[in-house]
Design a protein around this motif. Structure first.
Motif, PDB file in Angstrom:
ATOM      1  N   GLY A 184       0.823  -1.205   0.000  1.00 55.38           N
ATOM      2  CA  GLY A 184       0.000   0.000   0.000  1.00 55.38           C
ATOM      3  C   GLY A 184       0.855   1.252   0.000  1.00 55.38           C
ATOM      4  N   PHE A 185       1.839   1.270   0.891  1.00 57.91           N
ATOM      5  CA  PHE A 185       2.674   2.464   0.920  1.00 57.91           C
ATOM      6  C   PHE A 185       3.478   2.580  -0.366  1.00 57.91           C
ATOM      7  N   ALA A 186       3.975   1.434  -0.846  1.00 59.67           N
ATOM      8  CA  ALA A 186       4.767   1.460  -2.075  1.00 59.67           C
ATOM      9  C   ALA A 186       3.923   1.941  -3.244  1.00 59.67           C
ATOM     10  N   LEU A 187       2.679   1.502  -3.287  1.00 52.57           N
ATOM     11  CA  LEU A 187       1.784   1.923  -4.376  1.00 52.57           C
ATOM     12  C   LEU A 187       1.594   3.432  -4.345  1.00 52.57           C
ATOM     13  N   ALA A 188       1.276   3.949  -3.166  1.00 53.50           N
ATOM     14  CA  ALA A 188       1.004   5.377  -3.064  1.00 53.50           C
ATOM     15  C   ALA A 188       2.266   6.195  -3.344  1.00 53.50           C
ATOM     16  N   ALA A 189       3.358   5.828  -2.682  1.00 54.20           N
ATOM     17  CA  ALA A 189       4.579   6.610  -2.837  1.00 54.20           C
ATOM     18  C   ALA A 189       5.162   6.418  -4.234  1.00 54.20           C
ATOM     19  N   GLY A 190       5.165   5.186  -4.705  1.00 53.47           N
ATOM     20  CA  GLY A 190       5.759   4.897  -6.013  1.00 53.47           C
ATOM     21  C   GLY A 190       5.041   5.613  -7.136  1.00 53.47           C
ATOM     22  N   THR A 191       3.708   5.550  -7.134  1.00 47.10           N
ATOM     23  CA  THR A 191       2.991   6.196  -8.225  1.00 47.10           C
ATOM     24  C   THR A 191       3.080   7.712  -8.128  1.00 47.10           C
ATOM     25  N   ALA A 192       3.210   8.230  -6.888  1.00 46.08           N
ATOM     26  CA  ALA A 192       3.337   9.679  -6.758  1.00 46.08           C
ATOM     27  C   ALA A 192       4.655  10.146  -7.351  1.00 46.08           C
ATOM     28  N   VAL A 193       5.662   9.278  -7.252  1.00 49.24           N
ATOM     29  CA  VAL A 193       6.984   9.663  -7.727  1.00 49.24           C
ATOM     30  C   VAL A 193       7.105   9.469  -9.245  1.00 49.24           C
ATOM     31  N   MET A 194       6.347   8.494  -9.767  1.00 46.40           N
ATOM     32  CA  MET A 194       6.482   8.177 -11.188  1.00 46.40           C
ATOM     33  C   MET A 194       6.069   9.345 -12.080  1.00 46.40           C
ATOM     34  N   TYR A 195       5.017  10.018 -11.710  1.00 46.47           N
ATOM     35  CA  TYR A 195       4.610  11.187 -12.492  1.00 46.47           C
ATOM     36  C   TYR A 195       4.297  12.267 -11.468  1.00 46.47           C
ATOM     37  N   ILE A 196       5.139  13.252 -11.412  1.00 43.60           N
ATOM     38  CA  ILE A 196       5.046  14.173 -10.290  1.00 43.60           C
ATOM     39  C   ILE A 196       4.017  15.261 -10.545  1.00 43.60           C
ATOM     40  N   HIS A 197       3.023  15.284  -9.695  1.00 45.20           N
ATOM     41  CA  HIS A 197       2.082  16.385  -9.691  1.00 45.20           C
ATOM     42  C   HIS A 197       2.097  16.965  -8.285  1.00 45.20           C
ATOM     43  N   ALA A 198       2.696  18.141  -8.142  1.00 47.39           N
ATOM     44  CA  ALA A 198       2.692  18.767  -6.829  1.00 47.39           C
ATOM     45  C   ALA A 198       1.294  19.280  -6.561  1.00 47.39           C
ATOM     46  N   THR A 199       0.775  19.002  -5.377  1.00 46.83           N
ATOM     47  CA  THR A 199      -0.565  19.505  -5.073  1.00 46.83           C
ATOM     48  C   THR A 199      -0.574  20.209  -3.733  1.00 46.83           C
ATOM     49  N   GLY A 200      -1.200  21.366  -3.734  1.00 48.25           N
ATOM     50  CA  GLY A 200      -1.507  22.080  -2.500  1.00 48.25           C
ATOM     51  C   GLY A 200      -0.326  22.355  -1.598  1.00 48.25           C
ATOM     52  N   GLY A 201       0.880  22.492  -2.152  1.00 51.14           N
ATOM     53  CA  GLY A 201       2.031  22.765  -1.334  1.00 51.14           C
ATOM     54  C   GLY A 201       2.423  21.623  -0.423  1.00 51.14           C
ATOM     55  N   ARG A 202       1.871  20.433  -0.682  1.00 54.16           N
ATOM     56  CA  ARG A 202       2.226  19.269   0.136  1.00 54.16           C
ATOM     57  C   ARG A 202       3.403  18.551  -0.513  1.00 54.16           C
ATOM     58  N   PRO A 203       4.158  17.794   0.289  1.00 57.61           N
ATOM     59  CA  PRO A 203       5.249  17.030  -0.310  1.00 57.61           C
ATOM     60  C   PRO A 203       4.703  15.953  -1.250  1.00 57.61           C
ATOM     61  N   ALA A 251      -3.148  25.232  -2.419  1.00 58.27           N
ATOM     62  CA  ALA A 251      -4.541  25.231  -2.837  1.00 58.27           C
ATOM     63  C   ALA A 251      -5.283  24.015  -2.303  1.00 58.27           C
ATOM     64  N   PRO A 252      -6.429  24.218  -1.650  1.00 52.44           N
ATOM     65  CA  PRO A 252      -7.207  23.080  -1.175  1.00 52.44           C
ATOM     66  C   PRO A 252      -7.759  22.247  -2.341  1.00 52.44           C
ATOM     67  N   CYS A 253      -8.053  22.921  -3.467  1.00 51.16           N
ATOM     68  CA  CYS A 253      -8.658  22.197  -4.587  1.00 51.16           C
ATOM     69  C   CYS A 253      -7.722  21.154  -5.150  1.00 51.16           C
ATOM     70  N   GLU A 254      -6.418  21.404  -5.085  1.00 56.56           N
ATOM     71  CA  GLU A 254      -5.478  20.479  -5.720  1.00 56.56           C
ATOM     72  C   GLU A 254      -5.395  19.159  -4.978  1.00 56.56           C
ATOM     73  N   THR A 255      -5.388  19.250  -3.651  1.00 56.86           N
ATOM     74  CA  THR A 255      -5.200  18.007  -2.895  1.00 56.86           C
ATOM     75  C   THR A 255      -6.381  17.077  -3.052  1.00 56.86           C
ATOM     76  N   VAL A 256      -7.548  17.598  -3.365  1.00 58.38           N
ATOM     77  CA  VAL A 256      -8.724  16.743  -3.316  1.00 58.38           C
ATOM     78  C   VAL A 256      -8.989  16.010  -4.623  1.00 58.38           C
ATOM     79  N   CYS A 257      -8.420  16.488  -5.718  1.00 55.76           N
ATOM     80  CA  CYS A 257      -8.759  15.846  -6.999  1.00 55.76           C
ATOM     81  C   CYS A 257      -8.236  14.412  -7.020  1.00 55.76           C
ATOM     82  N   PRO A 258      -9.119  13.429  -7.209  1.00 56.73           N
ATOM     83  CA  PRO A 258      -8.643  12.044  -7.150  1.00 56.73           C
ATOM     84  C   PRO A 258      -7.825  11.642  -8.365  1.00 56.73           C
ATOM     85  N   VAL A 259      -7.942  12.377  -9.468  1.00 54.84           N
ATOM     86  CA  VAL A 259      -7.253  11.948 -10.688  1.00 54.84           C
ATOM     87  C   VAL A 259      -6.161  12.927 -11.110  1.00 54.84           C
TER      88      VAL A 259
END
Lengths: 170, 254, 187, 447
Positions: free
Chosen positions: A67-86, B97-105
């Motif tokens: 589960g962790f590998a799936l989440a972390a691995g896929t996040a790293v494979m195509y990077i989409h930064a969201t909401g200022g989170r790591p 942005a709150p909107c970015e974190t929530v998008c599932p795709v």
């Protein structure tokens, strides 16, 4: 195909008694077939070691790591930064880990059950339909007529209502 | 050992908020509310530039307006002393942005230029981003919009026409940014010059209330503007770190 | 009396066959869809080779006569779309060259009538993808990378399935700066 | 516990009869529910697919509507079945045994209906597979940081877990029914029972596997509904951005789920003629549970108001004011009446052990709980930070039809279920009966 002696009892206690007697007489592990799980059967037939718990444990462990590998691995494979989170954000990924731990734990338990209980039955196995209602059956594999006779006697003396000879696997 | 070192450095890299650190641009807009007359030219310009549909009277009455920038009007005081305040509201391109974190795709995400990107063809239409947005600047295509002839002739070929079931919002005129970057590349420049990119609203604003530019460039117009003492963010308490900065209206008599 | 699931399984053989065939069909169908028709329209499938109004041969022009692609498709280095040359371009040569051939006469007919030749687009991208030819020509990407060996084709056929993965792979391979950012292609 | 004077054979007879003998009433109900599903769910949904989400009443500030409310409602309804069954299994409760099978079925089908509501809710359901992690040429993966992705994972796991849990518990019963049926039914049960015999090894393995499943499912069920609550609570919307939401949703879910079980128990008892198996005792116990959940729910509801009230922040206050006294104010007070005040009747034992009042109360509670879910969506989103973007949301006909249709779908699934699955657990009910004693020696020995 092997011949089996099968005694039908109307009470679990007498079935257990018969099973114990058969075991004592040197028959290898008689099978008790019952409509409900019988309490105290472990004392008569010996405690059964179940492999299911290992399946559950390792399945859940695998699920957690996967589960962790799936989440972390896929996040790293195509990077989409969201909401200022790591990219590898621990708290949300822990939830994915949690869910997959349980999912894999459940699936592994099913696998463990299938393997541990020798189901599904692909060969003809000894069975009488009465045991699904209210009868308790004790059956044992008998290689030769002499042993069949002995099993017959033991079952009889334990109070079997009916004794049959059944063809089939144990 | 080196493998572990690589792993550690990658891990640290991926643990850094936002991941992109050294980017060339951080697109920012400032809106001077003192200059804003509330004329609505920006709304019209945006509508024309970005293929935003005209939903019509009926849909408007049902509250399904479509405009990536809107002029919010707030009344102050009672009739004889009534005062009208304007605030143009558009996507704030928040860094958190709150909107970015929530998008599932991952249809909406933050790109290296500080833009809050919306990829229309990836959107499945859960509409959660619109719920999560505190500024209410995300608009949803409730059905397929049509441009009856000859209106279809004025569609901008550089902007996707959105399908039903897709969320859309202000892009800071990404097509213009891309064009300016293209031109910069042709000239062999690394960066777009200040003032080279102007979203449609900024270009149209008659009172020049809006300034657009790169806040990473300390020489830029927008950098000066956003360091004005009047500068503030709308809903700062929500901690979204917006890229749109408002300059407070100067009160004349109280 | 005994119990086993085998007799029932045997009974279910025909049903299982149907399920197996359906499953197989599903997989083949999925594969066929992914390989040939991705991008929704049949014209997005590789191998699409429509009959053009004029039997123009790229093999003769680009292959045998070594005419540069950009000689006719001049827009490719200047704008987002590669463009189709005007009839004027054709007539520029063919007023002198091979004027007696029937196909050339038809081209000249268009020219005399001041009408464009209704060419049929072979390579098309979905509407939400923005592909600037200019950038790619400037970066030195050969036309053949996506369009295939056009100089050997009498009738142009579609080569690359225009799928996102192909763009991504190339951008990654050449380490295009921010090449995998969605806004690079979608806007 | 069932009445003590029924025999093992009678339980078999009852259950087999419930599967095989089908009256006209059943077919009429089935036909009606299928009809309702098609006219109220499938039809409007296709219209909506063609036209767009615009067919529903959602608008600019209120982009979520009854579809999401129905989704939470169905997920909530699903919460008691498996959870209650697992908890009661782990604590060795005797009274669970006659009712857990249909409670679990309720779980399963409401999760399925909830999943359908998601399909109805999204704008482009034909791309919904993008929320599933699978390798693809776009090299795109779902965003695992999204609360909606937690939902996808949690609900998938919950559905899988519930299917396995109900199936595994039914294997011995499939075997019992297998011997009594003929034709296609017989073959179906042969396959479903996997050739189960009831040997000591099989019982032992089943016990362990089932117990482990129960252990895994209890935390899962709790996580599922807290995750559903985070769809709301992780936003920054006033009146939704609250830490109380996870326990609030879990409690609400168990509450409405328990009420759902009461409804289902009543119907089963009445129409499948299980009067001697489902007794006053079950209703009494469920009533106590309902009372506890109702008090908990009321408490959390009060806490929710308090945080808004004490914070005195203008947006929280406005949202609260709108919920309590705005356009949907009457609905709020209806919810309080149905879910907080009416269940106080359960204090009386006479009420708990009377069947029809319990049925009415359980339905009333679920109406209240649906209102609660509707209010969460319809009174928070129209009152967010910027007053210029305030709006109003009223469900459209299509939405109401689909909501009604979802009930039809649930009923259809349940009606099919009762004819395939033994809706009473045969072997566990037998376990609750006194153990058969050996007959006097004189009777035995006869071949």
């Amino acid at each position: 195909m092997a011949t089996n002696a099968l005694g039908l009892f109307n009470a679990p206690s007498s079935a257990l008694e018969a099973a114990g007697a058969l075991k004592g007489a040197g028959f290898d592990s008689p099978t008790v077939i019952s409509p409900i799980p019988i309490h105290g059967i472990d004392e008569v037939l010996g405690k059964k070691k179940s492999i299911i718990k290992r399946f559950t444990f390792f399945g859940a462990l695998f699920g957690g790591i996967a589960g962790f590998a799936l989440a972390a691995g896929t996040a790293v494979m195509y990077i989409h930064a969201t909401g200022g989170r790591p990219i590898i954000a621990i708290p949300p990924f822990l939830i994915i880990t949690y869910e997959l731990t349980i999912l894999c734990g459940i699936l592994a338990t099913v696998l463990g059950f299938i393997l541990g209980s020798r189901l599904p039955a692909f060969k003809n196995r000894v069975y009488v339909p009465e045991v699904a209602v209210d009868k308790f059956a004790v059956t044992v594999l008998c290689e030769d007529p002499e042993r069949l006779k002995r099993a017959h006697d033991i079952l009889q003396s334990s109070g079997a209502e009916e004794i049959r000879e059944v063809e089939g696997e144990q | 050992m080196s493998f572990i070192d690589t792993l550690r450095s990658r891990w640290q890299e991926y643990r850094r908020p936002g991941y992109y650190e050294n980017f060339d641009y951080a697109w920012t807009m400032t809106i001077d509310l003192d200059s804003c007359t509330g004329c609505g030219a920006c709304v019209t310009a945006c509508q024309a530039e970005n293929n935003i549909p005209l939903v019509g009277e009926e849909e408007l009455a049902r509250g399904r307006e479509m405009h990536w920038i809107r002029i919010e009007r707030y009344w102050e005081g009672e009739f004889p002393n009534a005062k009208l305040n304007f605030i143009p509201m558009l996507c704030q391109h928040c860094d958190a942005a709150p909107c970015e974190t929530v998008c599932p795709v991952s249809a909406t995400y933050h790109n290296q230029d500080g833009l809050n990107a919306q990829v229309y063809n990836r959107c499945v239409g859960t509409r959660s981003c619109a719920v999560y947005c505190p500024y209410e600047v995300r608009y949803f295509n409730y059905y397929n919009h049509e441009w009856p002839s000859p209106l279809d002739q004025q569609l901008n070929p550089d902007v996707t026409v959105r399908e039903k079931g897709v969320m859309e919002k202000c892009t800071f005129c990404i097509q213009r940014i891309r064009q300016a970057k293209d031109a910069a590349k042709d000239d062999g420049r690394r960066r777009v010059l200040d003032g080279e990119v102007q979203p449609a609203c900024v270009q149209t604003c008659a009172s020049q209330a809006m300034v657009f530019g790169n806040r990473n460039d300390s020489q830029s117009e927008v950098f000066k503007s956003m360091n004005d003492p009047r500068a503030y963010h709308v809903l700062e308490e929500v901690n979204t770190a917006p890229s749109v900065v408002y300059l407070k209206k100067v009160e004349v008599n109280g | 009396m005994s119990v086993s699931i085998v007799p029932t399984l045997k009974l279910l053989k025909p049903a299982a066959m149907v399920v197996a065939v359906a499953f197989f069909g599903l997989i083949v169908g999925y594969w066929a869809n992914a390989a040939f028709t991705s991008g929704n329209a049949p014209s997005f499938a590789p191998g699409y080779a429509p009959e053009q109004p004029i039997d123009f041969s790229h093999r003769v022009h680009a292959g045998e006569n070594q005419i540069d692609c950009l000689y006719c498709h001049t827009q490719a280095s200047r704008s987002a779309s590669a463009g189709v040359p005007s009839v004027d371009k054709c007539a520029g040569c063919h007023q002198q060259v091979a004027t007696d051939r029937p196909q050339i006469r038809r081209v000249l007919e268009y020219w005399e009538n001041q009408e464009p030749i209704p060419w049929i687009k072979v390579h098309d991208l979905p509407d939400f993808v923005y592909f600037p030819h200019k950038r790619h020509v400037a970066a030195g990407v050969a036309c053949q990378t996506c369009h295939g060996p056009v100089e050997t084709m009498d009738v142009v056929s579609r080569q690359a399935p225009s799928q996102m993965g192909i763009c991504l792979n190339c951008h990654k391979e050449h380490q295009v700066e921010f090449g995998t950012d969605c806004l690079t292609c979608h806007k | 516990m069932a009445n003590q004077d029924i025999s093992f054979a009678q339980i078999n007879d009852d259950v087999v009869r419930s599967l095989v003998v089908t009256g006209r009433k059943y077919y009429i109900t089935l036909a009606i529910s299928i009809l309702v599903t098609f006219t109220c769910f499938v039809g409007p949904w296709f219209y909506q697919l063609r036209y767009g989400i615009g067919a529903a009443g959602m608008n600019h500030p209120t982009v979520w509507g009854t579809y999401l409310a129905s989704f939470i409602f169905w997920i909530g309804l699903s919460h008691s079945g498996t959870l209650l069954s697992a908890v009661l299994h782990l604590t060795n409760s005797e009274w669970r045994k006659a009712m857990y099978r249909s409670a679990e079925a309720m779980t399963l089908f409401s999760v399925m209906v909830a999943a359908m509501m998601v399909m109805v809710h999204v704008g482009r359901p034909w791309f919904v597979h993008w929320a599933v992690p699978y390798p693809n040429q776009m090299e795109m993966w779902p965003n695992f940081r999204s609360p909606l992705m937690f939902d996808v994972m949690a609900i998938t796991t919950y559905m899988t877990g519930s299917i396995i849990f109900i199936y595994m518990g039914t294997i011995p019963d499939f075997a019992a029914v297998r011997d009594r049926t003929t034709g296609w039914r017989h073959h179906m049960y042969v396959l479903l029972s996997l050739g189960w015999r009831g040997t000591d090894t099989e019982w032992n393995r089943l016990h362990w596997a089932y117990t482990f499943l129960a252990v895994l499912i209890v935390p899962l069920a709790v996580s599922v509904h807290s995750i559903v609550s985070w769809d709301f609570a992780l936003s920054v919307v006033p009146a939704l951005h609250q830490t109380i939401f996870a326990p609030y949703f879990v409690v609400g879910a168990i509450y409405s789920g328990t009420a759902g079980i009461v409804t289902v128990m009543f119907v089963l008892r009445k129409y499948m003629k299980f009067e001697h198996l489902i007794t006053k005792l079950h209703f009494d116990n469920l009533g106590k549970l309902l009372l506890v959940m109702s008090l908990l729910w009321t408490y959390i509801n009060m806490v929710e108001l308090f945080t808004g009230w004490y914070s005195e922040s203008s947006e929280e206050y406005e949202a609260l004011n709108f919920r309590l006294f705005g356009f949907y104010g009457p609905l709020y007070w209806e919810m309080i009446l149905f879910c907080a005040l009416a269940p106080l009747l359960l204090i009386s034992k006479r009420f708990r052990t009377s069947f029809v009042p319990m049925l009415i109360l359980s339905i009333v509670i679920n109406i209240g709980m649906y209102t609660e879910r509707f209010l969460i969506v319809a009174t928070s989103l129209p009152r967010q930070y910027l007053p210029d973007a305030w709006g109003m949301y009223v469900p459209s006909l299509v939405e109401i039809a689909i909501m009604v249709g979802s009930f039809g779908m649930f009923t259809t699934l349940f009606l099919v279920f009762v004819k395939i699955f033994p809706s009473i657990s045969l072997y566990e009910v037998k376990e609750t009966l006194p153990e058969p004693q050996p007959k006097p020696q004189a009777d035995s020995g006869a071949p």
